[in-house]
Design an enzyme around this catalytic site. Structure first.
Site, PDB file in Angstrom:
ATOM      1  N   PHE A 146      -8.324   1.949   9.226  1.00 57.32           N
ATOM      2  CA  PHE A 146      -7.418   0.910   8.734  1.00 57.32           C
ATOM      3  C   PHE A 146      -6.343   0.678   9.782  1.00 57.32           C
ATOM      4  CE2 PHE A 146      -3.714  -0.962   6.840  1.00 57.32           C
ATOM      5  CZ  PHE A 146      -4.254  -2.017   6.129  1.00 57.32           C
ATOM      6  N   ASP A 233      -2.933   5.090  16.690  1.00 57.03           N
ATOM      7  CA  ASP A 233      -2.252   4.304  15.659  1.00 57.03           C
ATOM      8  C   ASP A 233      -1.552   5.290  14.721  1.00 57.03           C
ATOM      9  OD1 ASP A 233      -1.378   2.845  13.505  1.00 57.03           O
ATOM     10  OD2 ASP A 233      -3.234   1.691  13.251  1.00 57.03           O
ATOM     11  N   LYS A 262       6.015   0.977  10.087  1.00 57.36           N
ATOM     12  CA  LYS A 262       6.429   1.572   8.818  1.00 57.36           C
ATOM     13  C   LYS A 262       7.762   2.325   8.900  1.00 57.36           C
ATOM     14  CE  LYS A 262       2.115   1.172   6.405  1.00 57.36           C
ATOM     15  NZ  LYS A 262       0.744   1.351   6.830  1.00 57.36           N
TER      16      LYS A 262
HETATM   17  C1  LIG Z   1      -0.078   0.186   7.329  1.00 59.67           C
HETATM   18  C2  LIG Z   1      -0.862   0.400   8.567  1.00 59.67           C
HETATM   19  C3  LIG Z   1      -1.024  -0.625   9.528  1.00 59.67           C
HETATM   20  C4  LIG Z   1      -0.545  -2.030   9.311  1.00 59.67           C
HETATM   21  O1  LIG Z   1       0.823  -2.148   9.125  1.00 59.67           O
HETATM   22  P1  LIG Z   1       1.422  -3.464   8.453  1.00 59.67           P
HETATM   23  O2  LIG Z   1       2.908  -3.317   8.632  1.00 59.67           O
HETATM   24  O3  LIG Z   1       1.000  -3.484   7.028  1.00 59.67           O
HETATM   25  O4  LIG Z   1       0.868  -4.630   9.209  1.00 59.67           O
HETATM   26  C5  LIG Z   1      -1.698  -0.315  10.700  1.00 59.67           C
HETATM   27  N1  LIG Z   1      -2.203   0.915  10.911  1.00 59.67           N
HETATM   28  C6  LIG Z   1      -2.078   1.907  10.009  1.00 59.67           C
HETATM   29  C7  LIG Z   1      -2.648   3.253  10.318  1.00 59.67           C
HETATM   30  C8  LIG Z   1      -1.421   1.685   8.799  1.00 59.67           C
HETATM   31  O5  LIG Z   1      -1.336   2.661   7.894  1.00 59.67           O
END
Ligand SMILES: *Cc1c(COP(=O)(O)O)cnc(C)c1O
Length: 414
Positions: A146, A233, A262
Site C-alpha cells: 500500500f 516507504d 502521516k
Molecule cells: C497512508 C500511506 C500512504 C499514503 O499516504 P496518504 O497521505 O494517504 O496519501 C503511503 N504509504 C503508506 C505506507 C501509507 O501507510
C-alpha cells in the site's frame, strides 16, 4: 443547517451519506474532540483511539506544542508558494535532514505525493546516473503493497478494490513477493533496467506483516550489489511508531530514498517529504517537480514541532516498551480463546488475526463491540484488526486498553 449547530451522531452520518462521496466505510462513530490518547464523540462519550488516523497522530491528539506552532505560524504567514523563499522552510529542511541523516529534503503534503516524488526521483536517477535507456526503467515493488491512491500508485497495487476500473495503468513496475529475498535477487538479476526497489519495512495496510529478521538488511545489500535504489516507504512505520525513529533502524539500514508522511505533522496538517543524499536528489532541477503547498511555512513549523515532540518525549522508546507489554498480554490471552489466531507487530504497530474467513464480518463486529466498550479500532483486509494507539500512551492506560480488548473478545466468543 448551520455548520456550527450541535449535531447528533445520526445527523452527522446522514449529512456525510447524503452529500459526501462514498469512498470510505467508516465505523459509525462521530468524533468532535481529541486530546492525547482520547477522542470524544458528539454525545460526549470518550474512547481510546487505537487507529491514530492510520498512525498520523503518533504524538497524540491536539498536542499543545504542535498546535501552538501551527497557530503561531498561521497568524504570521501561511503560504508563499515556492516562487519565493520563506523563512521557515530552510529551518525545517535542516532539522529533518539532521534528524534522519540525509543531505536533502523535498517537502510535499500527502503520503501519496511523496511516493510519487520518490518514483520520479528514482526514474530520473535511472536515466541520468545509471544510464538506463529512455523509458526503460523498472521499479520493483511488493505484492500486497500500500503506497497511496494516485493512478500510478494503484497501477502496481494488487488490491482489486483499489484498482478496478481505473485503467489504463502506468507501466514500469515489477511485482515480487514480500519478504522473499530469492524473488528479489531473481528480479534484480533478470532485469538490467531495474532502477529501484520500493518497500514498506512493515506492510501496514496489508495487515501489519512484519518481514523476517534480516530481510531489510539483505534486501538493501542486494540493491547495492545491482546498483538499484532502496526506497523505504515509512509513511506509516516511521516517526517512532515501531519503537525506533524509523522501522529500518531496527536493522540499521539506511535507505537511498526515504519517504515520510502521516506523523511528520502529528496529524495536525498534511506534511510529507522525501529524503535523499545529494548524488540522488540533484537529479531534481528547477521546474522539474513541485507543489503549491509543499514546504509552506505552516507545514514547516508543524513538521519541526512534530519531530521535536517525538524526540523530547521519548515516544519511540515508549512505543518499544509498551509494544512489548501489549503483545505479551495478548499472547497470554490468545491460547484461552478460539477467536484470535495471533498477535503480531513491532512497537505500537500491532494487529490481531481473527479466526474467521476474510469475507466474514467477525472483525468488523468485534470493532463495533470495542467501540461500545470505549476503544476505536478498524479492521484491515477483512479478518485482521490493527491496534495502533498514539505513542503518548502511558502504562496504566495501555493496561486499561488491554483489559477492554480482552473483555470484549471474551464476551464475543460466548
Ligand atoms: C497512508 C500511506 C500512504 C499514503 O499516504 P496518504 O497521505 O494517504 O496519501 C503511503 N504509504 C503508506 C505506507 C501509507 O501507510
Amino acid at each position: 443547517m448551520a455548520v456550527l449547530e450541535h449535531l447528533t451522531s445520526q445527523q452527522a452520518i446522514d449529512l456525510e451519506n447524503k452529500y459526501g462521496a462514498h469512498n470510505y466505510h467508516p465505523l459509525p462513530v462521530v468524533l468532535s474532540r481529541g486530546e492525547g490518547v482520547y477522542v470524544w464523540d458528539v454525545e460526549g462519550k470518550r474512547y481510546y483511539d487505537f487507529l491514530s488516523a492510520y498512525s498520523a497522530v503518533n504524538q497524540g491528539h491536539c498536542h499543545p506544542k504542535i498546535v501552538g506552532a501551527m497557530l503561531d505560524q498561521a497568524k504570521t504567514l501561511t503560504l508563499t508558494s515556492r516562487a519565493f523563499y520563506n523563512d521557515m522552510l530552510g529551518r525545517f529542511e535542516e532539522y529533518a535532514t539532521s534528524t534522519f541523516g540525509f543531505d536533502k529534503l523535498l517537502p510535499m503534503n500527502t503520503g501519496a505525493e511523496a511516493v510519487e516524488t520518490a518514483l520520479k526521483i528514482c526514474r530520473r536517477w535511472a536515466y541520468q546516473k545509471k544510464g538506463i535507456p529512455e523509458n526503460q526503467a523498472q521499479i520493483i515493488v511488493c505484492e500486497n503493497n500500500f503506497h497511496g491512491r494516485t493512478t500510478t500508485i494503484i497501477s502496481f497495487s494488487n488490491d482489486p478494490v483499489a484498482k478496478e476500473d481505473y485503467g489504463p495503468y502506468t507501466q514500469g513496475f515489477i511485482k515480487i513477493e514480500y519478504d522473499n529475498l530469492v524473488a528479489l535477487e531473481k528480479a534484480l538479476e533478470s532485469n538490467p533496467h531495474a532502477a529501484g526497489f520500493l518497500v514498506e519495512p512493515i506492510q501496514g495496510e496489508a495487515g501489519v506483516y512484519v518481514p523476517s529478521e534480516g530481510y531489510l538488511k539483505e534486501a538493501k545489500a542486494l540493491c547495492e550489489k545491482f546498483n538499484v535504489l532502496f526506497i523505504a516507504d515509512e509513511v506509516q512505520t516511521g516517526i517512532g511508531r515501531t519503537g525506533k525513529m524509523l522501522a529500518v533502524d531496527h536493522e540499521d539500514v539506511k535507505p537511498d530514498i526515504l519517504i515520510l508522511g502521516k506523523a511528520l505533522s502529528g496529524g495536525a496538517y498534511p506534511v510529507s517529504g522525501v529524503l535523499a543524499n545529494d548524488e540522488i536528489m540533484e537529479v531534481i532541477t528547477p521546474g522539474s517537480h513541485g507543489s503549491t503547498f509543499g514546504g509552506n511555512p505552516i507545514a514547516a513549523a508543524v513538521g519541526m514541532a512534530a519531530l521535536g515532540v517525538i524526540k523530547e518525549e521519548g515516544l519511540a522508546e515508549n512505543a518499544e516498551t509498551l509494544g512489548e507489554v501489549f503483545r505479551e498480554e495478548l499472547n497470554k490471552f490468545i491460547p484461552t480463546c478460539d477467536l484470535v489466531v495471533k498477535v503480531r507487530g513491532k512497537g505500537l504497530l500491532n494487529a490481531i488475526l481473527i479466526n474467521d474467513t476474510e469475507d466474514s464480518s467477525t472483525a468488523w463486529d468485534i470493532c463495533m463491540a470495542l467501540k461500545e466498550n470505549g476503544l476505536l479500532a478498524k479492521p484491515t483486509h477483512g479478518n485482521i484488526i490493527r491496534f495502533a494507539p498514539p505513542l503518548v500512551m502511558n502504562h496504566e492506560q495501555l493496561m486499561d486498553c488491554v483489559s477492554i480488548i480482552i473483555k470484549t473478545l471474551q464476551n464475543f466468543s460466548k
